[in-house]
Scaffold this active site. Structure first.
Site, mmCIF file in Angstrom:
data_model
loop_
_atom_site.group_PDB
_atom_site.id
_atom_site.type_symbol
_atom_site.label_atom_id
_atom_site.label_comp_id
_atom_site.label_asym_id
_atom_site.label_seq_id
_atom_site.Cartn_x
_atom_site.Cartn_y
_atom_site.Cartn_z
ATOM 1 N N LYS A 117 0.844 -1.211 0.000
ATOM 2 C CA LYS A 117 0.000 0.000 0.000
ATOM 3 C C LYS A 117 0.865 1.242 0.000
ATOM 4 O O LYS A 117 2.025 1.228 0.434
ATOM 5 C CB LYS A 117 -0.964 0.033 1.200
ATOM 6 C CG LYS A 117 -0.296 0.032 2.589
ATOM 7 C CD LYS A 117 0.155 1.384 3.117
ATOM 8 C CE LYS A 117 0.849 1.262 4.457
ATOM 9 N NZ LYS A 117 1.633 2.434 4.845
ATOM 10 N N ASP A 165 -2.691 -1.690 10.033
ATOM 11 C CA ASP A 165 -2.771 -1.714 8.568
ATOM 12 C C ASP A 165 -3.236 -3.054 8.007
ATOM 13 O O ASP A 165 -3.429 -3.176 6.794
ATOM 14 C CB ASP A 165 -1.380 -1.425 7.954
ATOM 15 C CG ASP A 165 -0.941 0.019 8.136
ATOM 16 O OD1 ASP A 165 -1.764 0.864 8.537
ATOM 17 O OD2 ASP A 165 0.245 0.300 7.877
HETATM 18 O O1 C5P Z 1 -0.739 -1.267 14.667
HETATM 19 P P1 C5P Z 1 0.700 -1.521 14.410
HETATM 20 O O2 C5P Z 1 1.214 -2.703 15.197
HETATM 21 O O3 C5P Z 1 1.054 -1.613 12.976
HETATM 22 O O4 C5P Z 1 1.459 -0.262 14.945
HETATM 23 C C1 C5P Z 1 2.852 -0.253 15.109
HETATM 24 C C2 C5P Z 1 3.229 0.925 15.975
HETATM 25 O O5 C5P Z 1 3.006 2.136 15.231
HETATM 26 C C3 C5P Z 1 2.419 1.088 17.235
HETATM 27 O O6 C5P Z 1 2.987 0.356 18.277
HETATM 28 C C4 C5P Z 1 2.482 2.584 17.472
HETATM 29 O O7 C5P Z 1 3.737 2.916 18.035
HETATM 30 C C5 C5P Z 1 2.481 3.147 16.079
HETATM 31 N N1 C5P Z 1 1.142 3.535 15.609
HETATM 32 C C6 C5P Z 1 0.537 4.664 16.136
HETATM 33 N N2 C5P Z 1 -0.693 5.041 15.696
HETATM 34 C C7 C5P Z 1 -1.326 4.350 14.720
HETATM 35 C C8 C5P Z 1 -0.721 3.204 14.150
HETATM 36 C C9 C5P Z 1 0.522 2.820 14.618
HETATM 37 O O8 C5P Z 1 1.094 5.313 17.004
HETATM 38 N N3 C5P Z 1 -2.513 4.747 14.293
#
Ligand code: C5P
Length: 301
Positions: free
Chosen positions: A14, A141
């Site tokens: 993406k 994501d």
């Molecule tokens: O959801 P995911 O595991 O992909 O997110 C990885 C990291 O990215 C989270 O631990 C956070 O630090 C950050 N993040 C965030 N806000 C979001 C998505 C991700 O702060 N909306």
């Protein structure tokens, strides 16, 4: 149970054509208005019956892909198996073409691919809603990797509304050396915005209109990534890549998600080829890839 002995699922990368980032929430995540576009760079995940859960990977930079149970694909198999009270005994092979830790949701693609592949291999027959809820548990994501196309993600990015797109958009992706950690980029965003009253993230009506119209020129004028300053702060060399792509004739360039991949929108396929060649020769990136979006999400082959 089905009688399939192996299932392969293809899952796209993406690019975020808009990534509006709000202030940090009490849970550490950030509220987003995240306009996702699935593009035609793919990982393929093959699930085969095995005595125990095992992950292997092939492709560029797979030395940086964890092969233990911290791999999101392994966690996807475990979550699905736990919901259905079965053992997660599966060999997941990931054939990677999406840049590793590149801001193009490669890890999320592998998780969505593993989930769909295990569901088909095990015959668990999970509904779309069940699959989406497991995806949301795996990462912000991951739901988009399942659905593909184009979508607006609210919340931390997992609450999706599909978007209409009026045409193919032609992109060039400049692959950087090494990855960037998404949490580190969000931490840098917080550092750069300390003391700032960060506004509520909102999708741009002009951007949604440009997508709907399939108008690359209009879309180029409104591309935006709230994480770009943070990614550039951690990787200042990306500024030269952005300059090189625009100098080569791209309509616009931006950092893809949390980076370090940079994305360039081109007027058509021919222009994309020219930009890719110039970027590859510029010495400002490791490789340049062309891809079209939108494309469908996780698909069983
Ligand atoms: O959801 P995911 O595991 O992909 O997110 C990885 C990291 O990215 C989270 O631990 C956070 O630090 C950050 N993040 C965030 N806000 C979001 C998505 C991700 O702060 N909306």
């Amino acid at each position: 149970m089905t009688d399939r002995s192996a299932v392969t699922v293809r899952v796209p990368a993406k690019v975020n054509v808009q990534l509006a980032v709000g202030g940090a929430r009490p849970d550490g995540f950030h509220d987003l208005a995240n306009v996702f576009l699935a593009v035609g760079l793919y990982d393929e995940v093959t699930a085969t019956r095995a005595a125990s859960l095992r992950v292997t990977a092939t492709g560029p930079d797979t030395d940086r892909v964890p092969l233990d149970r911290t791999n999101l694909a392994a966690r996807a198999a475990e979550l699905l198996a736990a919901r259905y009270g079965i053992a997660p005994d599966v060999h997941l092979h990931i054939d990677k073409d999406i840049p590793v830790a590149g801001g193009m949701a490669g890890g999320s693609a592998d998780a969505a691919g593993a989930l769909v592949a295990c569901d088909a291999l095990w015959g668990t027959g999970a509904s779309r809603d069940e699959l989406l809820s497991i995806c949301a548990e795996l990462g912000s994501d991951v739901p988009f990797s399942l659905v593909g196309g184009a979508a607006l993600g609210r919340g931390r990015g997992e609450l999706l509304t599909p978007l209409e797109v009026g045409g193919p958009f032609h992109w060039v992706f400049a692959v950087a050396d090494g990855g960037l950690s998404t949490p580190a980029v969000y931490r840098e965003f917080d550092r750069l915005n300390a003391g700032v009253d960060v506004p509520e993230p909102e999708a741009s009506p002009a951007l949604l209109g440009a997508l709907r119209a399939g108008d690359a020129g209009a879309l180029a004028g409104v591309l935006s990534n709230g994480l770009q300053a943070a990614a550039l702060s951690l990787r200042p060399s990306l500024a030269a890549t952005l300059e090189a792509g625009v100098a080569a004739g791209a309509l616009a360039g931006l950092v893809s998600g949390s980076g370090p991949t940079t994305a360039f929108l081109a007027k058509d396929a021919e222009a994309a080829g020219v930009v890719a060649e110039a970027l590859a020769a510029s010495g400002t990136c490791r490789a340049a890839r062309v891809a079209v979006g939108p494309v469908p999400g996780a698909t069983v082959l």
